[in-house]
Design an enzyme around this catalytic site. Structure first.
Site, PDB file in Angstrom:
ATOM      1  N   HIS A   1       0.885  -1.168   0.000  1.00 13.53           N
ATOM      2  CA  HIS A   1       0.000   0.000   0.000  1.00 13.53           C
ATOM      3  C   HIS A   1       0.922   1.217   0.000  1.00 13.53           C
ATOM      4  CE1 HIS A   1      -2.297  -2.967   2.459  1.00 13.53           C
ATOM      5  NE2 HIS A   1      -3.393  -2.434   1.967  1.00 13.53           N
TER       6      HIS A   1
ATOM      7  N   ASP B   1       2.382   1.975   3.383  1.00  6.80           N
ATOM      8  CA  ASP B   1       3.384   1.065   3.964  1.00  6.80           C
ATOM      9  C   ASP B   1       4.798   1.505   3.635  1.00  6.80           C
ATOM     10  OD1 ASP B   1       1.135  -0.589   4.313  1.00  6.80           O
ATOM     11  OD2 ASP B   1       1.570  -1.714   2.473  1.00  6.80           O
TER      12      ASP B   1
END
Ligand code: XLS
Ligand code: NI
Ligand code: NI
Length: 431
Positions: A97, A100
């Site tokens: 993501h 992240d």
């Protein structure tokens, strides 16, 4: 080279080897004419392995990783360690993501700069590694601004923010040669119907997905767009409940030829299905894209995201994947995290290595079941009456002509055994 994994060498396939090796996962072994690595297409999930701090509803961080922090230097160290893990495991893919991999900025523009800088850093890392991007996705559920949803938010400005976020992530996924782009709607649902306009939210979600698909074509992204169903958690009710629900939604918005599914084991269980049910249904609808491999704790009733460790379950899942012709763009993403007491770097390696072995055993069993053919021939035999031309004529005809069949002399359908126990015994010969 960081010192996090202390010079751990890449794991080898060695059926009689020491603790840290693959006993079943042999990337080069040929099954059904394809290398095992190409069948399984393993991916490491950035969020669980590198971003998750080990918290639970009753306690915070247990992992003390040197890359925890919100500077770009931390983000680069995280990437260095991540690529070291991919190389140790020989993992052909990874997934992320946006949140992240980059620190959140004070503004959208700042977050975008951070993100793009890391994407460029990834490009460099990928040149020295065999790891490729299985999929990218946008985290539109953690930050408080998403608390009332992303595309389904009552605030149109949040629809715009979400559009900008997905556009950015899709551009980056394309730039890194990603095989797929995933949308999981963690906050696309509701907490209470008392404040929710279902009709509007559904329309917003449908338009958003149409826009994503249009944009994919506009930039010439060749990967697949995947929706990941889940019935609840974090929302009380999530709109992308399960495969059947999402299929109805895709039909309504004319997207059934454009969007496929990323199916997660734990989400299937939360929806009251088995993993193989969701896979078989998606395959029968022609929308089986990729899988998130993990398991739930069957006693706890939430998405515990544990690494898989049940060979019979995994075998039935890969049986559906193989029957569907295997993955083309999809793969096996370990959407799984360590338990919060598993603090050591070696836990990160062992969890993935064990999961890769479990999947390899399941795949081998599935390939052997398919090769043996008993299950499929018994299934075909059960439906053999439908292969007769007269049966096909009946299907093409109308209710009255179907009904007329029963007027024939001696017409008396006889129940036949479903042979469930015999079939289960056959499966147990392989797992
Ligand atoms: C959460 C989901 C999530 C998606 C990607 O339950 O599984 O991790 O896979 O956003
Ligand atoms: Ni999940
Ligand atoms: Ni997932």
């Amino acid at each position: 080279m960081t010192d996090f994994f202390q010079d751990q060498q890449p794991l080898q396939f060695d059926p009689d080897g020491s603790d840290l090796c693959f006993r079943h996962y042999n990337p080069d072994e040929i099954l059904n004419g394809k290398r095992m690595e190409e069948h399984l297409r393993f991916a490491v999930a950035y969020w669980h392995s590198f971003a998750w701090p080990g918290g639970d509803p009753f306690g915070g961080e247990t992992f003390e990783r040197p890359w925890f922090g919100d500077t770009m230097e931390h983000a680069r160290l995280k990437a260095d360690v991540a690529f070291e893990l991919f190389d140790i495991l020989g993992a052909p893919y990874f997934c992320w993501h946006d949140a992240d991999i980059r620190p959140e900025g004070k503004t959208f523009a700042q977050s975008r700069r951070n993100f793009e800088e890391i994407i460029e850093y990834f490009e460099g890392k990928m040149q020295g590694s065999k790891a490729r991007l299985l999929w990218g996705t946008a985290n539109m559920f953690s930050h408080r601004r998403f608390m009332s949803g992303a595309a389904t938010n009552p605030d149109p400005d949040m629809f715009a923010w979400s559009a900008a976020t997905v556009k950015l992530c899709l551009d980056a996924t394309a730039r890194l040669g990603g095989q797929n782009y995933v949308l999981w709607g963690g906050r696309e649902g509701y907490e209470t119907l008392l404040n929710t306009d279902l009709k509007r939210e559904r329309k917003q979600a449908g338009r958003f997905l149409q826009m994503v698909v249009d944009y994919k074509h506009k930039i010439g992204f060749e990967g697949a767009i995947l929706v990941e169903p889940k019935p609840q958690e974090p929302s009380k009710h999530q709109y992308d409940y399960d495969v059947a629900t999402v299929y109805g939604f895709l039909k309504e918005f004319g997207l059934e030829g454009e969007v496929q599914m990323n199916i997660e084991q734990g989400h299937a269980i939360l929806a009251g299905h088995s993993f193989e049910h969701e896979l078989a249904l998606a395959s029968s609808l022609g929308i089986l894209g990729s899988i998130d491999m993990n398991r739930n704790d069957y006693q706890s009733g939430w998405d515990t995201d544990q690494f898989p460790n049940n060979v019979p379950e995994v075998a039935l899942a890969y049986y559906e994947v193989l029957k569907a012709g295997g993955f083309s763009k999809g793969g096996t993403n370990f959407d799984a995290k360590l338990r919060r007491q598993s603090l050591d770097p070696i836990d990160l390696i062992a969890s993935h290595a064990g999961a890769m072995d479990i999947c390899a055993r399941g795949l081998k069993a599935a390939a052997a079941m398919l090769d043996d053919g008993s299950l499929e021939s018994m299934r075909n035999e059960r439906y053999a009456g439908w292969d007769l031309p007269s049966s096909q004529q009946m299907l093409a005809g109308d209710l009255a002509s179907a009904a007329a069949k029963v007027d024939a002399e001696g017409f008396d359908p006889q129940p036949r055994s479903g042979k469930q126990e015999i079939l289960e015994n056959i499966v147990n010969r392989f797992v």
